[in-house]
Design a protein around this motif. Structure first.
Motif, mmCIF file in Angstrom:
data_model
loop_
_atom_site.group_PDB
_atom_site.id
_atom_site.type_symbol
_atom_site.label_atom_id
_atom_site.label_comp_id
_atom_site.label_asym_id
_atom_site.label_seq_id
_atom_site.Cartn_x
_atom_site.Cartn_y
_atom_site.Cartn_z
ATOM 1 N N TRP A 169 -9.305 7.196 -2.716
ATOM 2 C CA TRP A 169 -10.357 7.538 -1.766
ATOM 3 C C TRP A 169 -11.010 8.811 -2.261
ATOM 4 O O TRP A 169 -10.336 9.764 -2.653
ATOM 5 N N ASP A 170 -12.315 8.846 -2.230
ATOM 6 C CA ASP A 170 -13.042 10.000 -2.746
ATOM 7 C C ASP A 170 -13.136 11.147 -1.758
ATOM 8 O O ASP A 170 -13.515 12.235 -2.114
ATOM 9 N N GLU A 211 -14.137 8.354 3.542
ATOM 10 C CA GLU A 211 -13.537 7.061 3.202
ATOM 11 C C GLU A 211 -12.220 6.848 3.947
ATOM 12 O O GLU A 211 -11.907 5.741 4.364
ATOM 13 N N GLN A 212 -11.441 7.906 4.125
ATOM 14 C CA GLN A 212 -10.192 7.799 4.879
ATOM 15 C C GLN A 212 -10.474 7.515 6.349
ATOM 16 O O GLN A 212 -9.780 6.707 6.973
ATOM 17 N N ASP A 249 -13.122 5.967 7.507
ATOM 18 C CA ASP A 249 -13.579 4.576 7.547
ATOM 19 C C ASP A 249 -12.385 3.622 7.514
ATOM 20 O O ASP A 249 -12.365 2.616 8.222
ATOM 21 N N ALA A 250 -11.386 3.938 6.695
ATOM 22 C CA ALA A 250 -10.186 3.105 6.604
ATOM 23 C C ALA A 250 -9.434 3.094 7.929
ATOM 24 O O ALA A 250 -8.958 2.054 8.377
ATOM 25 N N GLN A 274 -4.534 -0.339 5.287
ATOM 26 C CA GLN A 274 -5.771 -0.045 4.562
ATOM 27 C C GLN A 274 -5.416 0.781 3.330
ATOM 28 O O GLN A 274 -4.573 1.675 3.401
ATOM 29 N N PRO A 283 -7.376 2.156 -0.708
ATOM 30 C CA PRO A 283 -8.650 2.228 -1.411
ATOM 31 C C PRO A 283 -8.907 1.071 -2.381
ATOM 32 O O PRO A 283 -10.014 0.892 -2.846
#
Length: 174
Positions: A38-39, A43-44, A46-47, A95, A97
């Motif tokens: 995860w960038d 992103e985390q 969203d997961a 979830q 990446p």
């Protein structure tokens, strides 16, 4: 202008060729290059939202939440629950990446079942647990470099809402 464009094409070609198939190195790429990550925080988050949506998609309409939580893949999950009163469901969503699956072990006494849970599914995996039992849910730690999370919920359900096998730990014969 045309000379600069030609020079740019030549420089790009020289940069691409060594990075392509002309390498002397054999075998798979280094592990750090193959592991998706995860960038950032977005992103985390969203997961986390995706895992919550997967849990909501599998939730039985009149169920009542008893407990819920989250575990990071590096630490894994190791929880014991008491299924008192009505039947229960243990719902789990993962979830990560990149493509990944985890192994969920449910055990009670000498009965044990293992399930593969695929990360990124749109609906959580749901397991039926009969009333009156204590059981453990475990996901082994994935190591310090693993990225990903597991969200779970433990719900009571009406006996009439139990579909399929009534005891996914002990299993049912078809």
């Amino acid at each position: 202008m045309p000379a600069r464009r030609s020079l740019a094409v030549v420089l790009v070609a020289f940069a691409v060729v060594p990075a392509g198939g002309c390498s002397d190195r054999k075998g798979p790429p280094p592990a750090s290059a193959a592991v998706p990550t995860w960038d950032g925080k977005a992103e985390q988050e969203d997961a986390l939202r995706s895992a919550e949506q997967a849990l909501n998609a599998s939730e039985i309409e009149d169920s009542a939440r008893v407990d819920e939580g989250m575990a990071a893949l590096p630490q894994g999950l190791d929880r014991t629950f008491a299924a008192e009163g009505r039947p229960h469901t243990f719902d789990i969503a993962c979830q990560a990446p990149g493509p990944r699956s985890i192994t969920l072990t449910l055990d009670r006494g000498t009965a044990r079942s293992e399930w593969e849970v695929t990360c990124g599914d749109l609906e959580a995996d749901q397991f039926n647990i009969p009333s009156g039992v204590r059981f453990a849910a475990r996901v082994p730690p994935m190591g310090p470099d693993a990225q990903g999370l597991v969200l779970w919920r433990f719900n009571t359900v009406d006996p009439g809402d139990v579909s399929g096998c009534e005891d996914d730990i002990e299993g049912c014969e078809d």
